[in-house]
Enzyme design. Structure first.
Site, PDB file in Angstrom:
ATOM      1  CG  ASP A  72      -1.790   1.173   1.349  1.00 18.21           C
ATOM      2  OD1 ASP A  72      -2.642   1.344   0.479  1.00 18.21           O
ATOM      3  OD2 ASP A  72      -1.627   1.946   2.323  1.00 18.21           O
ATOM      4  CD  GLU A 127      -2.113   2.326  -3.523  1.00 19.28           C
ATOM      5  OE1 GLU A 127      -3.284   2.607  -3.850  1.00 19.28           O
ATOM      6  OE2 GLU A 127      -1.737   2.269  -2.336  1.00 19.28           O
TER       7      GLU A 127
END
Length: 697
Positions: free
Chosen positions: A359, A396
């Protein structure tokens, strides 16, 4: 040092390994690294049956120091399983030093393999906190040195090449939390629930699940003070509190941390036995300890704030925030980098997971002052670590501080990326925006303009149209704007640039023509995703048309907005689900899709002479079996116009004819014919807002 009383006895112990460890003489060693300015560290122990928010620790023992590591070995009185513990830490220096010592708090061990949270007070998911001493620990560290090793029954991880991956992004809790799952109430929303529904994943055809965060976190974090979000529960989990412990409350209702850990392994074993790999969505960019304005000190913040987090001691609110969540982990500090590596290897060795999606991974590419780094040590160390050599690594490639690295994330030939550019282009072309055809062709071809360098491959582009964050596929074709009023922030939260189109009516409608167009558009999106070069990722629930009623930021809704609706799946089994699953299986079986190398002129023919015409919204091409697989060539056409396009077909290879596999304009089961349907000759009339796939047979 040696000490004892009527209940316990201890010696100084060892500085390695960090965390709790069993010793050969039946004892338990504890070691924790603290800030150099720490002056006293105390081990606090609680019995397993203690309601620890109501009682003091059973005992507290001062720890010894070697360098910056404090340690103690309990040789009696400390059971080897079930007992809970934490640390009290005191140190010198005030707020201006960047440290946040508070000896009144009992802190979790960052290296603890288990975490017990609110077990005796609440016993289950998302029960409101009780009033009381705010210094009572809400989470405590745990360990288990008595249980027999987990029996994997000879089940090993399936071997799936990156080029063959089809990823299914899902949430452990939301997958089976709804009563429509048919599971017993105690098993809903659990690891066991996922294991019980493996057959659905097999019938869909996916071979990788990407689990939203499963590290221990506080789902009730919004309840600590009155705020616009205090009516919600953190169901997505992007507020990690422990990097080593699985989320206890994702186990069956009321289970212990030890039981949840075992249940997690049973889930992984069931998925592996079904031929499905397990990737974890991991949050190493920040934690749930928040910031100086709204502190939630329960572990790293009180142990060594200035090492674990990026700080600026020249300002009052000293926590640097490149994550939008109050703090940023100091990931390229050498100690913190090793801590993250140890965490990753723990999940691979202990839980047999197959990879990680990071993330806001760009936050991990910043130095200790927050400046972007061209060669971040942590990213390199993860790519080069021999114990992680076989796992999938997905970034990401952006953060909330403006560092956007799609196509340029530092990769060392290992890292894949969520391709946000793919998402945006696909949405815009299929909804009918002008001037998107060339970009659409580039994205479905593997984004070679972004990835054809530094030894990268098409599969390093993780292609997606929807993900947990944003509209579902059904909402993408049903809403022009977000509808987030239920979040309590007056519709100000969530993305504004969704590139969505409601097909002529905002939200629910009884208009059959609008509904038919929406299902067709969903099919068009799904076909585009599955025929694209690169790694496709689909969102849980899209296989039946899950709706969040236009809410594009449902992180805090523990209800039908997020929960998989199994009755809706049943209603679509012979309709949209059939189409979606057949398309997934078609991709897996056809070697021209999901190539290991970028397309060449010998691999593809573009039937196009209007690349520069912004008003042209029709694209057709043929994928050739240039490598001699013996499969059929594929003719694929997308028509985003509002009128039919009578397309001239190329001649099929010698001795073959074109057979129709897909036409999204046709009703089920004609929309997807597995064996193909002959009768296609020299032309095909491609429907408005439709797409077709023909195969030479």
């Amino acid at each position: 040092m040696r000490g004892s009383n009527s209940e316990i006895a201890w010696v100084s112990g060892d500085a390695e390994p960090l965390g709790p460890s069993a010793t050969t003489d039946g004892g338990v060693n504890f070691a924790v690294r603290c800030a150099s300015s720490a002056q006293a560290v105390t081990l606090c122990a609680y019995d397993a049956e203690d309601d620890w928010t109501r009682v003091k620790p059973r005992f507290e023992v001062p720890m010894m120091r070697t360098g910056d590591v404090w340690h103690i070995k309990m040789i009696s009185g400390m059971v080897r399983s079930g007992m809970r513990y934490g640390y009290r830490i005191n140190g010198e220096g005030g707020w201006d030093t960047g440290q946040r010592f508070d000896a009144t708090k009992v802190l979790m061990d960052p290296y603890a393999p288990l975490v017990e949270a609110r077990r005796k007070v609440f016993g289950e998911w998302s029960k409101h906190k009780v009033s009381g001493d705010t210094n009572d620990p809400d989470m405590l560290s745990g360990y288990d040195f008595e249980s027999a090793p987990f029996d994997w029954r000879g089940v090993e991880s399936p071997q799936i090449d990156e080029k063959d991956m089809i990823v299914y992004e899902m949430t452990v809790r939301a997958f089976t939390a709804d009563a429509s799952s048919g599971l017993d109430a105690d098993a809903r929303g659990s690891y066991a629930g996922v294991a019980a529904k493996v057959e659905h994943l097999k019938s869909l055809g996916v071979n990788v699940v990407e689990l939203l965060p499963v590290f221990e976190y506080d789902e009730m974090e919004f309840q600590r003070i009155p705020n616009p979000r205090d009516h919600m529960v953190n169901t997505w989990g992007y507020s990690t509190m422990s990097f080593f412990a699985p989320m206890t409350r994702f186990g069956k209702k009321g289970c212990s941390a030890r039981e949840a850990s075992r249940e997690f392994k049973e889930m992984v074993r069931a998925l592996h036995a079904a031929g499905i790999q397990v990737i974890l969505d991991v949050v190493y960019n920040h934690t749930g300890e928040m910031n100086d304005e709204l502190p939630n000190t329960c572990s790293m913040r009180g142990i060594d704030n200035k090492t674990y987090y990026m700080t600026d001691t020249n300002q009052y609110v000293q926590m640097l925030n490149f994550t939008g969540c109050g703090n940023t982990l100091n990931a390229n500090n050498p100690y913190v980098s090793q801590f993250i590596l140890d965490s990753l290897k723990h999940w691979v060795k202990e839980y047999h997971v197959d990879g990680f999606r990071f993330d806001l991974a760009s936050a991990l590419c910043r130095d200790e002052q927050g400046h972007p780094m061209n060669s971040p040590p942590l990213i390199r160390a993860i790519a080069k670590d021999p114990e992680l050599a076989h796992v999938k690594l997905i970034a990401e490639p952006w953060d909330c501080g403006g560092l956007y690295q799609v196509g340029s994330f530092p990769n060392w030939d290992r890292w894949s990326e969520w391709n946000g550019a793919y998402r945006d282009v696909l949405r815009r072309f299929i909804k009918g925006d002008e001037g998107m055809k060339s970009d659409f062709a580039r994205r479905i071809s593997g984004s070679s303009d972004m990835y054809h360098h530094n030894n990268r491959k098409p599969y390093h582009s993780v292609n997606f149209i929807t993900a947990h964050d944003g509209f579902t596929l059904r909402d993408l074709v049903s809403y022009n704007t977000k509808h987030n009023m239920a979040n309590g922030e007056f519709n100000n939260d969530g993305a504004n640039d969704n590139y969505s189109w409601n097909c002529g009516h905002e939200g629910d409608t009884s208009d059959e023509s609008v509904k038919a167009l929406r299902w067709r558009q969903m099919k068009n999106f799904h076909v585009a995703l599955m025929i694209s070069q690169g790694t496709p990722m689909m969102l849980m629930g899209d296989e039946y048309g899950h709706t969040r009623h236009g809410n594009n930021n449902t992180y805090g809704h523990d209800d039908k907005l997020n929960n998989f609706q199994w009755n809706e799946l049943d209603s679509q089994k012979e309709h949209y689900f059939r189409f979606a699953s057949e398309m997934v299986k078609f991709r897996r079986l056809h070697p021209l899709l999901g190539r290991e190398t970028f397309l060449t002129d010998a691999d593809v023919t573009w039937h196009e002479d209007r690349w520069d015409d912004p008003q042209s919204k029709f694209l057709a091409f043929t994928l050739h079996d240039s490598a001699g697989y013996g499969c059929g060539d594929l003719y694929i056409a997308f028509n985003a116009h509002e009128f039919y396009v009578d397309a001239a077909l190329p001649s099929p290879p010698n001795g073959k004819r074109w057979a129709r596999i897909v036409d999204t304009n046709l009703p089920s089961p004609e929309d997807f014919i597995v064996k193909g349907k002959f009768g296609v000759e020299s032309r095909y009339n491609v429907a408005p807002r439709g797409c077709v796939i023909l195969m030479s047979k």
